[in-house]
Write a protein that holds these residues in place. Structure first.
Motif, short mmCIF file in Angstrom:
data_model
loop_
_atom_site.label_atom_id
_atom_site.label_comp_id
_atom_site.label_asym_id
_atom_site.label_seq_id
_atom_site.Cartn_x
_atom_site.Cartn_y
_atom_site.Cartn_z
N UNK A 1 0.86 -1.19 0.00
CA UNK A 1 0.00 0.00 0.00
C UNK A 1 0.89 1.24 0.00
N UNK A 2 1.37 1.59 -1.18
CA UNK A 2 2.32 2.69 -1.35
C UNK A 2 1.59 4.01 -1.59
N UNK A 3 0.58 4.26 -0.80
CA UNK A 3 -0.30 5.40 -1.01
C UNK A 3 0.39 6.70 -0.59
N UNK A 4 0.79 7.47 -1.58
CA UNK A 4 1.42 8.76 -1.34
C UNK A 4 1.22 9.63 -2.57
N UNK A 5 1.21 10.92 -2.35
CA UNK A 5 1.17 11.83 -3.50
C UNK A 5 2.57 12.34 -3.85
N UNK A 6 3.56 11.82 -3.17
CA UNK A 6 4.96 12.18 -3.42
C UNK A 6 5.57 11.13 -4.37
N UNK A 7 5.71 11.52 -5.64
CA UNK A 7 6.19 10.57 -6.65
C UNK A 7 7.59 10.06 -6.38
N UNK A 8 8.46 10.89 -5.85
CA UNK A 8 9.83 10.45 -5.55
C UNK A 8 9.80 9.39 -4.45
N UNK A 9 8.99 9.61 -3.42
CA UNK A 9 8.88 8.63 -2.35
C UNK A 9 8.25 7.34 -2.87
N UNK A 10 7.21 7.45 -3.70
CA UNK A 10 6.57 6.29 -4.31
C UNK A 10 7.61 5.46 -5.06
N UNK A 11 8.42 6.12 -5.87
CA UNK A 11 9.45 5.43 -6.65
C UNK A 11 10.46 4.74 -5.74
N UNK A 12 10.89 5.41 -4.67
CA UNK A 12 11.84 4.79 -3.73
C UNK A 12 11.22 3.55 -3.08
N UNK A 13 9.95 3.64 -2.71
CA UNK A 13 9.28 2.49 -2.10
C UNK A 13 9.27 1.30 -3.07
N UNK A 14 8.84 1.54 -4.29
CA UNK A 14 8.73 0.45 -5.27
C UNK A 14 10.09 -0.17 -5.55
N UNK A 15 11.10 0.65 -5.77
CA UNK A 15 12.44 0.11 -6.04
C UNK A 15 12.94 -0.73 -4.87
N UNK A 16 12.70 -0.24 -3.66
CA UNK A 16 13.15 -0.97 -2.46
C UNK A 16 12.41 -2.30 -2.33
N UNK A 17 11.10 -2.30 -2.60
CA UNK A 17 10.31 -3.53 -2.50
C UNK A 17 10.80 -4.57 -3.51
N UNK A 18 11.08 -4.15 -4.71
CA UNK A 18 11.60 -5.06 -5.73
C UNK A 18 12.98 -5.60 -5.33
N UNK A 19 13.79 -4.72 -4.77
CA UNK A 19 15.13 -5.13 -4.31
C UNK A 19 15.03 -6.14 -3.16
N UNK A 20 14.13 -5.89 -2.22
CA UNK A 20 13.99 -6.77 -1.06
C UNK A 20 13.49 -8.17 -1.43
N UNK A 21 12.60 -8.25 -2.41
CA UNK A 21 12.02 -9.55 -2.75
C UNK A 21 12.81 -10.29 -3.83
N UNK A 22 13.70 -9.61 -4.51
CA UNK A 22 14.62 -10.23 -5.48
C UNK A 22 13.91 -11.19 -6.45
N UNK A 23 12.71 -10.84 -6.88
CA UNK A 23 11.99 -11.66 -7.86
C UNK A 23 11.33 -12.90 -7.28
N UNK A 24 11.39 -13.10 -5.98
CA UNK A 24 10.76 -14.29 -5.37
C UNK A 24 9.25 -14.27 -5.52
N UNK A 25 8.70 -13.06 -5.47
CA UNK A 25 7.25 -12.88 -5.64
C UNK A 25 7.04 -11.66 -6.54
N UNK A 26 5.87 -11.58 -7.10
CA UNK A 26 5.52 -10.41 -7.89
C UNK A 26 5.13 -9.27 -6.96
N UNK A 27 5.52 -8.07 -7.34
CA UNK A 27 5.17 -6.87 -6.58
C UNK A 27 4.24 -6.04 -7.44
#
Length: 177
Positions: free
Chosen positions: A85-111
């Motif tokens: 639930x990356x609910x924010x109106x801050x696009x830079x923060x949204x992008x950081x969240x998504x990149x971090x989530x993808x990095x943390x899961x390393x392709x094990x699951x879909x994000x």
């Protein structure tokens, strides 16, 4: 369940209470246990079933704040996809969240990042929703979710996303030489 007596509830388990760490660990274990049980019991009943979780996006803060260790769930194979639930109106923060989530899961699951069209902490116009879809795709997310389905999203956001889908697919891809 731990066998420990708590003299001063909830003060002993909050903030700087003497049982804070033990309580936090216990709470995370209980939630992970539930996710594991859903995985173990649902899969045999419906082998093709996809198990997902809508989770708080900021990790590891979500472990401490709400007891969700979704990275551990991904590593263990308990879930097939996660919708932070990356609910924010801050696009830079949204992008950081998504990149971090993808990095943390390393392709094990879909994000599938959650975009807060009508969430309490972000109310995005249709063009802003489309912008965050683009940002999620640019970061490498294979999809997205939109919160939440209301008359507003049905009447304005969903049609705008549909119209932009063809345009974003046709957008040029810039490759480094």
């Amino acid at each position: 369940a731990t066998g420990k007596k708590i003299q001063n509830w909830p003060a002993d388990v909050l903030k700087e209470g003497p049982l804070k760490d033990a309580y936090m660990k216990w709470r995370v274990e209980q939630i992970t246990h539930l996710v594991r049980l859903v995985h173990e019991q649902a899969r045999p009943l419906r082998p093709g079933l996809k198990i997902s979780a809508a989770v708080f996006g900021a990790y590891p803060q979500c472990v401490q704040n709400v007891g969700q260790d979704w990275v551990a769930w991904a590593k263990a194979g308990y879930v097939d996809f996660i919708s932070p639930m990356d609910y924010t109106d801050d696009d830079a923060y949204f992008t950081r969240l998504v990149k971090r989530q993808l990095e943390l899961t390393k392709g094990r699951v879909l994000i599938y990042p959650g975009i807060g069209a009508t969430a309490s902490n972000s109310a995005l116009t249709p063009d802003r929703v489309i912008g965050q879809i683009y940002l999620a795709r640019e970061a490498g997310a294979p999809g997205f979710t939109i919160f939440d389905y209301t008359i507003n999203t049905a009447g304005s956001v969903i049609p705008a996303v549909g119209k932009s889908a063809g345009a974003t697919k046709a957008a040029p891809v810039h490759k480094e030489k």
